[in-house]
Every structure is written in C-alpha cells, then in structure tokens.
Design a protein around this motif. Structure first.
Motif, PDB file in Angstrom:
ATOM      1  N   ASN A  70      90.502  28.807  54.734  1.00 28.14           N
ATOM      2  CA  ASN A  70      89.605  27.973  53.930  1.00 28.14           C
ATOM      3  C   ASN A  70      89.192  26.761  54.748  1.00 28.14           C
ATOM      4  N   VAL A  71      87.979  26.809  55.295  1.00 23.80           N
ATOM      5  CA  VAL A  71      87.459  25.720  56.120  1.00 23.80           C
ATOM      6  C   VAL A  71      86.215  25.167  55.440  1.00 23.80           C
ATOM      7  N   LEU A  72      86.219  23.870  55.209  1.00 24.49           N
ATOM      8  CA  LEU A  72      85.120  23.211  54.511  1.00 24.49           C
ATOM      9  C   LEU A  72      84.515  22.150  55.410  1.00 24.49           C
ATOM     10  N   ALA A  73      83.199  22.210  55.628  1.00 24.86           N
ATOM     11  CA  ALA A  73      82.477  21.184  56.369  1.00 24.86           C
ATOM     12  C   ALA A  73      81.851  20.229  55.360  1.00 24.86           C
ATOM     13  N   VAL A  74      82.231  18.963  55.423  1.00 26.35           N
ATOM     14  CA  VAL A  74      81.798  17.975  54.438  1.00 26.35           C
ATOM     15  C   VAL A  74      81.029  16.856  55.130  1.00 26.35           C
ATOM     16  N   ARG A  75      79.769  16.694  54.749  1.00 25.14           N
ATOM     17  CA  ARG A  75      79.009  15.536  55.213  1.00 25.14           C
ATOM     18  C   ARG A  75      79.082  14.460  54.140  1.00 25.14           C
ATOM     19  N   VAL A  76      79.558  13.277  54.536  1.00 20.51           N
ATOM     20  CA  VAL A  76      79.591  12.130  53.624  1.00 20.51           C
ATOM     21  C   VAL A  76      78.318  11.330  53.863  1.00 20.51           C
ATOM     22  N   SER A  77      77.450  11.266  52.853  1.00 21.00           N
ATOM     23  CA  SER A  77      76.162  10.620  53.059  1.00 21.00           C
ATOM     24  C   SER A  77      75.689   9.975  51.763  1.00 21.00           C
ATOM     25  N   ASN A  78      74.616   9.243  51.896  1.00 16.95           N
ATOM     26  CA  ASN A  78      73.958   8.673  50.718  1.00 16.95           C
ATOM     27  C   ASN A  78      72.658   9.414  50.421  1.00 16.95           C
ATOM     28  N   GLY A  79      72.647  10.696  50.787  1.00 15.77           N
ATOM     29  CA  GLY A  79      71.469  11.514  50.533  1.00 15.77           C
ATOM     30  C   GLY A  79      70.434  11.501  51.627  1.00 15.77           C
ATOM     31  N   THR A  80      70.786  10.985  52.809  1.00 19.88           N
ATOM     32  CA  THR A  80      69.843  10.964  53.915  1.00 19.88           C
ATOM     33  C   THR A  80      69.549  12.395  54.376  1.00 19.88           C
ATOM     34  N   PRO A  81      68.378  12.631  54.972  1.00 22.93           N
ATOM     35  CA  PRO A  81      68.033  13.989  55.416  1.00 22.93           C
ATOM     36  C   PRO A  81      69.012  14.500  56.470  1.00 22.93           C
ATOM     37  N   TRP A  82      69.219  15.804  56.446  1.00 23.22           N
ATOM     38  CA  TRP A  82      70.055  16.445  57.447  1.00 23.22           C
ATOM     39  C   TRP A  82      69.298  16.539  58.770  1.00 23.22           C
ATOM     40  N   ARG A  83      70.017  16.416  59.883  1.00 22.39           N
ATOM     41  CA  ARG A  83      69.416  16.782  61.162  1.00 22.39           C
ATOM     42  C   ARG A  83      69.410  18.303  61.255  1.00 22.39           C
ATOM     43  N   LYS A  84      68.245  18.851  61.608  1.00 19.97           N
ATOM     44  CA  LYS A  84      68.093  20.304  61.616  1.00 19.97           C
ATOM     45  C   LYS A  84      69.067  20.980  62.575  1.00 19.97           C
ATOM     46  N   ALA A  85      69.367  20.332  63.693  1.00 20.04           N
ATOM     47  CA  ALA A  85      70.289  20.923  64.662  1.00 20.04           C
ATOM     48  C   ALA A  85      71.698  21.048  64.090  1.00 20.04           C
ATOM     49  N   ILE A  86      72.086  20.119  63.228  1.00 17.26           N
ATOM     50  CA  ILE A  86      73.409  20.195  62.593  1.00 17.26           C
ATOM     51  C   ILE A  86      73.473  21.403  61.667  1.00 17.26           C
ATOM     52  N   LEU A  87      72.467  21.568  60.826  1.00 14.87           N
ATOM     53  CA  LEU A  87      72.437  22.717  59.921  1.00 14.87           C
ATOM     54  C   LEU A  87      72.408  24.030  60.690  1.00 14.87           C
ATOM     55  N   THR A  88      71.622  24.067  61.756  1.00 13.01           N
ATOM     56  CA  THR A  88      71.511  25.301  62.535  1.00 13.01           C
ATOM     57  C   THR A  88      72.817  25.615  63.248  1.00 13.01           C
ATOM     58  N   GLY A  89      73.500  24.595  63.759  1.00 11.30           N
ATOM     59  CA  GLY A  89      74.787  24.821  64.395  1.00 11.30           C
ATOM     60  C   GLY A  89      75.806  25.399  63.431  1.00 11.30           C
ATOM     61  N   LEU A  90      75.838  24.873  62.207  1.00 14.40           N
ATOM     62  CA  LEU A  90      76.739  25.406  61.185  1.00 14.40           C
ATOM     63  C   LEU A  90      76.382  26.845  60.836  1.00 14.40           C
ATOM     64  N   GLU A  91      75.082  27.120  60.773  1.00 16.54           N
ATOM     65  CA  GLU A  91      74.616  28.475  60.481  1.00 16.54           C
ATOM     66  C   GLU A  91      75.037  29.442  61.591  1.00 16.54           C
ATOM     67  N   LEU A  92      74.851  29.037  62.843  1.00 12.92           N
ATOM     68  CA  LEU A  92      75.194  29.898  63.971  1.00 12.92           C
ATOM     69  C   LEU A  92      76.696  30.157  64.050  1.00 12.92           C
ATOM     70  N   ALA A  93      77.484  29.184  63.608  1.00 16.30           N
ATOM     71  CA  ALA A  93      78.938  29.342  63.635  1.00 16.30           C
ATOM     72  C   ALA A  93      79.449  30.206  62.484  1.00 16.30           C
ATOM     73  N   GLY A  94      78.551  30.555  61.543  1.00 18.13           N
ATOM     74  CA  GLY A  94      78.963  31.360  60.394  1.00 18.13           C
ATOM     75  C   GLY A  94      79.726  30.563  59.353  1.00 18.13           C
ATOM     76  N   GLN A  95      79.540  29.238  59.358  1.00 21.69           N
ATOM     77  CA  GLN A  95      80.245  28.390  58.402  1.00 21.69           C
ATOM     78  C   GLN A  95      79.525  28.415  57.054  1.00 21.69           C
ATOM     79  N   GLU A  96      80.148  29.031  56.069  1.00 16.27           N
ATOM     80  CA  GLU A  96      79.512  29.181  54.758  1.00 16.27           C
ATOM     81  C   GLU A  96      79.807  28.018  53.821  1.00 16.27           C
ATOM     82  N   GLN A  97      80.988  27.436  53.922  1.00 21.23           N
ATOM     83  CA  GLN A  97      81.357  26.348  53.018  1.00 21.23           C
ATOM     84  C   GLN A  97      80.931  25.011  53.628  1.00 21.23           C
ATOM     85  N   VAL A  98      79.725  24.598  53.285  1.00 20.61           N
ATOM     86  CA  VAL A  98      79.134  23.348  53.765  1.00 20.61           C
ATOM     87  C   VAL A  98      78.682  22.560  52.550  1.00 20.61           C
TER      88      VAL A  98
END
Length: 293
Positions: A106-134
């Motif tokens: 059970n691996v969870l990637a948690v971004r702590v934010s105030n609703g700021t936009p995601w950097r596309k490279a961060i989302l794509t990196g998580l996608e490429l790693a197969g990380q589903e729990q974001v």
C-alpha cells in the motif's frame, strides 16, 4: 506474522485527481522527456530491487551461548508526502520507487497543497511509474490522515519532500506510533562539467529539475533556462563549486565523487537517487535474543 490486511481510509479515495488530468498531462509531455523519466524509473528498479520476497529471517547461534533471530518485513503502508514546491519528477520518483521495489503493498503519493495546479511532469512521472494511489490534500486533511494512520498501530514508513509537506510533526507521530519518517537534506544546486558542447543534454536537465540552480563549467554551451549560469572553464573551480550534486563525464567521476554526494554522468540526465534512502526504511525490523538450549 502480522495480519497483512490493510487499506487507507475510504475518504482518501475521494481526493484522487481525475483521470483526464493525468491523460492531458501525459499527452503534453514530449516522447523524449517521457523517455528520460522512463530511464530514471528503470534504473531505480535496478538499484532497489525488485524483490520477490517481502519478508526475510536470519537465525544464528552465537559462540558465547545465545541465539538470535532477525526478521525484516515490508511495512504495511508507505506514504510519499510532497508539496507544490517540488517540480522535479525524478526526485519524487526516487522516493516512490523504493517502497514499491521492496514490496510494500500500500503506497500512497500525497501532495499537500492549497489547490495550486499540478506540474504536468509530476503527474506524468507518477503515471509512468504505475502509481495508482495519488491524492491532493490540504494541510488539515493531511493531519487527519496521519492521525488515523497512527491510530491503526500498524507499521508504516513516510518520505517527506518539501517544506509544506512537513506540516506533519514527525516527532509527535514517531513518539506515538510505529511510523518511521525520512526527509532529505540537500541544497537545490548542482555543478555541471561540460567536456564538450554536447556532454550533457542541458534541455533535459532543465525539464527534469526546473527548481535546481545549475552552475556550468568547462566548454561554454548554450544555456537552456534562467536557472543555468556559465561560471568558467577551470576544473578546480568546478570542484570548489560542488555542494552535493555534480554532473561529469565518466572519466572525471572518480575525482568528483569525494566532493559530491551524488554524481551523474552523461545519459543519466533523467535520473536521481537519494543516497541515504535505504530499503530498510520501508521494512519493519525485529530482533530477538534468547538463551540457547
């Protein structure tokens, strides 16, 4: 053996970004930059694993007359906690891949934010790693999550990247739970030695690390972004400029390794490694000493 059944609180699933957000981010990242990230992911898997066993035991009988048993088992959960100040997919992946490779279920990637936009490279990196729990959480939600994780009394491990993510008071949690914490200590600066104008793909470095200040030495190249500056052609000056991270050709790596904690050669522009983040951080370690029969 521990009860293997574990899941994150149900309400966490409500905070997962829409699939469309991941899809748009992925489509907007070039094939070349995705390839750099894939290389980094593959090398992290080579370095950390993957491990086929999630639990290991070592039993010894000592000459002095006692027995020992050591057990190392993947923790029940891991949380990679980061914030909006982290722009680098490779530094995030360098904290995410180790628990996956160790076998944490059970691996969870948690971004702590105030609703700021995601950097596309961060989302794509998580996608490429197969990380589903974001998930994307507020500070209040993050505190709630860790309060509930602490109450489970289950062993877990956390990697904390970014100052906003440190809203979780690790000393309080560690005193009252079985959760271990790791946080990197490094300066966002790197020195680059250009043996020739094309020694390193500076465009790739600018994409992977837009939040690192690069000091470039050697042959003067065309600089790709404002966070790059040319500092001269003296190798001794290059060595003196190193704080923790250096990029050099393989022939100069040995000279550089004693000055830098991390050294990358050409072809490693999409990679990152946290030298002090070891697989053991994501394992629950137990030791028993008993008197031999």
């Amino acid at each position: 053996m521990r009860n293997p059944s574990f899941s994150f609180p149900d309400w966490v699933g409500e905070l997962v970004p829409d699939d469309e957000l991941f899809a748009r981010a992925y489509a907007d990242i070039s094939n070349r930059n995705r390839a750099w990230m894939k290389t980094g992911i593959a090398r992290l898997h080579d370095w950390y694993g993957p491990r086929k066993a999630t639990r290991g035991e070592l039993a010894l009988r000592w000459r002095s007359g006692f027995d020992s048993r050591q057990v190392a088992e993947a923790v029940d959960f891991a949380v990679i906690l980061f914030d909006g100040s982290l722009f680098s997919p490779s530094r995030l992946l360098a904290a995410l891949i180790p628990p996956i490779a160790v076998g944490v279920g059970n691996v969870l990637a948690v971004r702590v934010s105030n609703g700021t936009p995601w950097r596309k490279a961060i989302l794509t990196g998580l996608e490429l790693a197969g990380q589903e729990q974001v998930v994307d959480m507020s500070e209040l939600q993050a505190r709630r999550l860790f309060g509930e994780l602490r109450e489970t009394n289950r062993p877990g491990a956390v990697a904390v990247l970014g100052p906003r993510a440190a809203v979780i008071k690790t000393n309080e949690l560690q005193a009252a739970s079985r959760i271990s914490f790791w946080r990197p200590r490094y300066t966002r600066a790197a020195a680059v030695w250009m043996e020739g104008p094309d020694t390193f793909d500076l465009e790739a470095l600018a994409f992977i690390h837009p939040d690192i200040v690069f000091s470039v030495f050697g042959v003067e190249p065309e600089l790709p972004a404002e966070n790059f500056s040319y500092e001269g052609d003296g190798f001794d000056n290059f060595l003196d400029a190193i704080m923790e991270v250096a990029y050099v050709p393989a022939a100069r790596a040995e000279q550089t390794l004693g000055r830098a904690r991390v050294v990358f050669g050409p072809g490693q522009e999409g990679c990152w490694i946290w030298p002090d983040l070891h697989p053991e951080h994501f394992q629950y370690q137990s030791v028993a000493w008993t008197t031999g029969e």
